[in-house]
Enzyme design. Structure first.
Site, short mmCIF file in Angstrom:
data_model
loop_
_atom_site.label_atom_id
_atom_site.label_comp_id
_atom_site.label_asym_id
_atom_site.label_seq_id
_atom_site.Cartn_x
_atom_site.Cartn_y
_atom_site.Cartn_z
N HIS A 313 0.84 -1.19 0.00
CA HIS A 313 0.00 0.00 0.00
C HIS A 313 0.88 1.24 0.00
CE1 HIS A 313 -3.22 2.78 1.02
NE2 HIS A 313 -4.02 1.84 0.56
N ASP A 371 -7.90 -5.57 0.17
CA ASP A 371 -8.38 -6.41 -0.92
C ASP A 371 -7.94 -7.86 -0.82
OD1 ASP A 371 -9.85 -4.51 -2.24
OD2 ASP A 371 -8.09 -3.67 -3.22
#
Ligand code: CMC
Length: 436
Positions: A313, A371
């Site tokens: 991320h 996710d």
């Protein structure tokens, strides 16, 4: 924005005079150096592709501390919202800055519920798409097309009209996502049932058929509602920044949100949950847990072009708090459905374990993101892989519209217009074609 006592001074080695810039403090998080006068004072731009060090706006909505793994909506930790509130309460919070009391909640739920139907003509518009179109392609079209149906809420300078557009978007996007799904499988559209909660209604529009009575499962409704909460906003991510940039031209909110949907589709952003599940399915079909080690070697090989989807991320460099909640939800859903031995879940856990102990991932601070497990949950809920990003878009709509509204209401807002470092050809003359 509070000015800090200190200032930043930029000096140059070429003898140009140094320049001083104000520094502003937020409530929490890094200070910002206000370089708005940089160009007029020095004739120079900053260079920050990918916005690694650029605060593009002032915002009061969402705060992320990537090192601590902290995500706050209007100051409230995501863990508390996900366990104590439902999605519509979270929407109210993001839009209005405070959690609703009992009466405000009832009024908000009632207003959203009364806007769940879409213009009947939308059905005919949808029928223009091929049956095998990707649902995100359909969503980009449908959301943009809302501006052709709801003319009476498009004056962006009228706060009441902005509010109506926000409600319309939050209320109607589930209906549109469910319609996009029903269309691809050739089943009749299911109209909203305003007796049901927001999320139960969405699941009914997705999974009910006119021939049978549909019964909601509360555990599954709660799981999907939590997925919506976890995806509701995420500060100035790519799609939200797209909505702000698109909306900064003064375009209508439906067009701006359609731009956000288009951006979200990409595999580095909202498309990651679909890509992650496809990755798990392929690995499962080609040897499963036994082949994890080999696959991880490919991931670590830069030339392979393979990434561990659902990992890494830009902001979270310790852990993604949403991933932890999503893993819990995943376990709850699999237990409810008797799928505790789900091979994809086993595979995901095995890969996570290897990655968390491998220097490649540890040194680059790569951890599971939201996710990683969300695809497994959604698949267990019966949602097809190609619709995962559509679910993300549904949930993120409130964040986009809250951020767009904040920008339009900000007296300092200007059209977004980045500059560039030009490295192309210097001025030259066009030669006659025979001499080229
Ligand atoms: N698998 C393997 N290597 C990776 C991964 C990954 N998933 N993510 C980053 N790296 C490596 C990358 O190769 C680079 O290595 P090096 O320093 O040796 O060149 C280093 O880690 C830094 O990567 P980056 O691409 O410069 O980092 P970024 O901040 O620009 O990208 C990201 C962040 C999310 C796009 C990236 O981690 C990624 O592509 N992840 C997979 C896709 C994904 O799961 N996206 C969902 C994000 S969360 C949901 C959302 O907000 O939309």
């Amino acid at each position: 924005m509070k000015p800090s006592d200190s200032k930043a001074t930029l000096s140059f080695s070429d003898g140009s005079p140094s320049v001083e810039f104000p520094i502003y403090k937020g409530t929490i998080g890094p200070d910002v150096v206000d370089i708005r006068k940089l160009y007029s004072a020095t004739g120079k731009f900053t260079y920050d592709p990918g916005y690694l060090s650029t605060a593009a706006c002032e915002s009061k909505i969402t705060y992320i501390d990537g090192d601590k793994g902290e995500l706050l909506y209007r100051g409230y930790p995501i863990e508390q919202l996900a366990t104590n509130c439902d999605y519509l309460e979270t929407c109210y919070l993001l839009l209005n800055g405070e959690l609703p009391n009992v009466q405000q909640r009832a009024e908000f739920v009632s207003t959203v519920t009364k806007h769940t139907m879409v213009h009947e003509q939308m059905h005919f518009f949808l029928r223009g798409f091929r049956r095998d179109a990707h649902p995100m392609a359909v969503m980009v079209g449908l959301v943009g097309a809302m501006s052709a149906f709801y003319h009476d809420s498009m004056d962006i300078n009228d706060p009441k009209q902005r509010e109506i557009s926000a409600i319309r978007l939050i209320a109607k996007i589930p209906t549109l996502v469910a319609m996009a799904y029903k269309y691809t499988i050739g089943q009749p559209f299911i109209y909203p049932d305003n007796e049901l909660s927001y999320t139960a209604n969405f699941m009914r529009m997705m999974f009910a058929v006119p021939a049978e009575k549909y019964k909601s499962n509360e555990v599954l409704v709660r799981a999907l509602d939590r997925i919506f909460i976890l995806h509701a906003d995420h500060e100035q991510n790519a799609s939200t920044s797209t909505v702000r940039l698109c909306g900064s031209s003064g375009t209508n909110p439906f067009a701006a949100i359609a731009a956000g949907v288009a951006c979200l589709w990409g595999p580095a952003h909202g498309g990651a949950n679909e890509a992650c599940l496809t990755m798990l399915e392929q690995l499962n079909a080609n040897g499963g847990v036994a082949k994890v080690g080999e696959f991880m070697e490919q991931v670590k090989d830069k030339n392979s072009g393979v990434r561990l989807m659902g990992f890494g991320h830009r902001v979270y460099k310790n852990f993604d708090p949403r991933a932890k909640l999503m893993q819990e939800t995943c376990k709850e859903v699999l237990a409810e459905l008797g799928l505790e031995k789900d091979p994809l879940f086993k595979l995901a856990v095995a890969m996570e374990k290897i990655a968390l102990e491998d220097d490649y991932f540890v040194s680059r601070k790569l951890y599971p993101n939201v996710d990683y497990y969300s695809g497994i949950v959604q698949r267990a809920l019966g949602i097809p892989t190609s619709l995962f990003t559509g679910i993300f878009a549904l949930a993120r709509t409130v964040g986009w519209i809250a951020q767009w509204n904040e920008m339009i209401a900000d007296p300092e807002y200007k059209i977004g217009r980045p500059r560039q470092l030009f490295t192309g050809a210097a001025p030259r003359n066009v030669k006659p074609i025979a001499q080229r």
